[in-house]
Enzyme design. Structure first.
Site, mmCIF file in Angstrom:
data_model
loop_
_atom_site.group_PDB
_atom_site.id
_atom_site.type_symbol
_atom_site.label_atom_id
_atom_site.label_comp_id
_atom_site.label_asym_id
_atom_site.label_seq_id
_atom_site.Cartn_x
_atom_site.Cartn_y
_atom_site.Cartn_z
ATOM 1 N N ASP A 1 0.617 -1.215 -0.076
ATOM 2 C CA ASP A 1 -0.082 -0.056 0.059
ATOM 3 C C ASP A 1 0.901 1.341 -0.064
ATOM 4 O O ASP A 1 0.824 1.914 1.127
ATOM 5 C CB ASP A 1 -0.847 -0.057 1.310
ATOM 6 C CG ASP A 1 -2.122 0.962 1.140
ATOM 7 O OD1 ASP A 1 -2.208 1.533 0.157
ATOM 8 O OD2 ASP A 1 -2.396 1.397 2.359
ATOM 9 N N GLU B 1 -2.361 9.833 -1.249
ATOM 10 C CA GLU B 1 -3.811 9.227 -1.347
ATOM 11 C C GLU B 1 -4.371 9.029 0.214
ATOM 12 O O GLU B 1 -5.513 9.070 0.342
ATOM 13 C CB GLU B 1 -3.483 7.653 -2.024
ATOM 14 C CG GLU B 1 -4.779 7.029 -2.315
ATOM 15 C CD GLU B 1 -4.879 5.759 -1.076
ATOM 16 O OE1 GLU B 1 -5.787 5.281 -1.166
ATOM 17 O OE2 GLU B 1 -4.047 5.866 -0.030
ATOM 18 N N ASP C 1 -3.219 -1.172 -6.797
ATOM 19 C CA ASP C 1 -3.274 -0.896 -5.321
ATOM 20 C C ASP C 1 -3.552 -2.008 -4.416
ATOM 21 O O ASP C 1 -3.936 -2.849 -4.835
ATOM 22 C CB ASP C 1 -4.321 0.314 -4.876
ATOM 23 C CG ASP C 1 -3.836 1.131 -3.473
ATOM 24 O OD1 ASP C 1 -2.997 0.716 -3.075
ATOM 25 O OD2 ASP C 1 -4.781 1.979 -3.334
#
Length: 399
Positions: A147, A197, A244
């Site tokens: 991640d 993000e 992702d």
């Protein structure tokens, strides 16, 4: 990310090309088995301790911190040394966050692209591979390997794997006088590593997706030169492929958007073929459970909020490659301190990089230009003959 509910063209030529790009008209061909066999593995470059590609990303890299700058510099060094023909640029923005005490925090998006050398700005439709490179603010010291350090490394390796073939293809086209003769002459490729993000405190519409929101807005308002095929940089994205949470064993990847389900099936087909060729190390089951469904049978709702949203909401075609299973949810290490290099399944990480290299080679129509693939194919001209398919780019989305 967060699971929801938790030269200048003639005007007429420009119009014709735009129409052709927007509808399922351009041929799409599968690459041969020989081309897939020619794909290199990353090997030592993905060593979590000193691998040249992956290890520099496996550090805390919260937006606006020295770790973020270190990783950004790693991207720059990689492209300038390994892929020097690529164009590198940055998109900068600032924002106040819930933990910044009113201070503006900088966010830097990294963008690298390569277009046919004869193409003019605004006339190139680009396959766009995307991942975020920032890590979570809390817990302190969080690495974020799946991640999304590993997805960034996968993209970097995939682009290096096809770069020489791009050069050979475009040099061949120029030598044969094929430049400017078809839509194939105006297909480029683009990499985006997005900043910000992760939420700093709790996921909300304003505390998340800082970099993607800024870039989507900027590209939507930036106008290309007059008479360009594409009005804005945003509209030049042929397919936005977001990676992702990739790097854990036995991933499960759903298909969420009917207009890009064909591309999901193409990616799944490359995976199946690589398995059949015994090129995957990770073993196990297929990663794409929706591949056998048609676009009317897939889920019409994407349960994962992620960097694709600001682009999706502006009409960009999205393929969201995120490891999320309806029953188990995200991988076990998600948003925990266990999401580090030691908990990556390196065989899976390498297989992902191979898969994206194969998909990119297919999209960029590199059959016959990958190392050894042309020579091998000439010996057995009928072997693995590519089957023409349709490339779709309808500009509609369900959300």
């Amino acid at each position: 990310m967060k699971p929801a509910r938790r030269g200048v063209f003639h005007p007429l030529l420009s119009i014709c090309l735009a129409v052709l790009f927007l509808f399922p008209s351009a041929a799409y061909q599968n690459v041969s088995d020989n081309t897939l066999k020619s794909l290199p593995r990353p090997g030592k470059d993905f060593d979590i301790h000193d691998g040249a590609i992956l290890s520099p990303i496996l550090i805390p890299r919260v937006a606006g911190t020295p770790g973020s700058t270190t990783v950004l510099n790693h991207f720059v060094d990689f492209f300038r040394t390994s892929l020097p023909t690529w164009n590198v640029e940055f998109q900068n923005s600032t924002s106040v966050t819930p933990v910044s005490d009113g201070k503006e925090i900088p966010f830097v998006n990294f963008i690298a692209s390569r277009d046919p050398p004869w193409a003019l700005k605004g006339d190139v439709g680009r396959l766009t591979l995307v991942a975020h490179y920032d890590s979570k603010y809390e817990p302190e010291g969080f690495i974020g390997a799946i991640d999304s350090a590993a997805p960034c490394a996968m993209i970097m390796h995939a682009m290096r794997s096809i770069d020489d073939a791009l050069t050979k293809k475009w040099e061949s086209m120029k030598a044969k006088g094929d430049a400017h003769s078809s839509l194939d002459d105006h297909i480029g490729i683009q990499v985006i590593f997005l900043d910000g993000e992760e939420a700093f405190k709790a996921w909300t519409a304003t505390d998340s997706l800082y970099g993607s929101r800024a870039l989507a807005q900027h590209w939507d308002s930036e106008v290309n030169p007059a008479m360009s095929v594409y009005k804005t940089p945003l509209s030049s994205i042929s397919l936005f492929v977001l990676l992702d949470l990739l790097g854990a064993k036995q991933p499960e990847i759903g298909s969420y958007y009917p207009t890009t389900h064909w591309a999901y099936q193409k990616l799944a087909n490359v995976e199946r073929r690589l398995r059949d060729l015994n090129m995957f190390k990770s073993g196990g089951r297929d990663w794409f459970p929706d591949a056998s469904k048609n676009e009317h049978e897939i889920a019409r709702y994407n349960p994962v909020e992620d960097d694709h949203l600001p682009f999706l909401q502006r009409g960009v075609e999205v393929m969201h490659i995120v490891d999320f299973a309806p029953i188990r949810g995200f991988p076990d290490v998600w948003h925990t301190m266990d999401d580090d290099g030691e908990h990556l399944d390196i065989d899976t990480v390498e297989d992902w990089s191979l898969l994206f290299a194969g998909f990119a080679a297919e999209w960029m129509e590199l059959e016959g230009f990958m190392p050894d693939s042309k020579a091998e194919r000439s010996v057995h001209p009928a072997e693995d003959k590519p089957a023409p398919q349709k490339r779709r780019s309808d500009k509609t989305e369900l959300f």
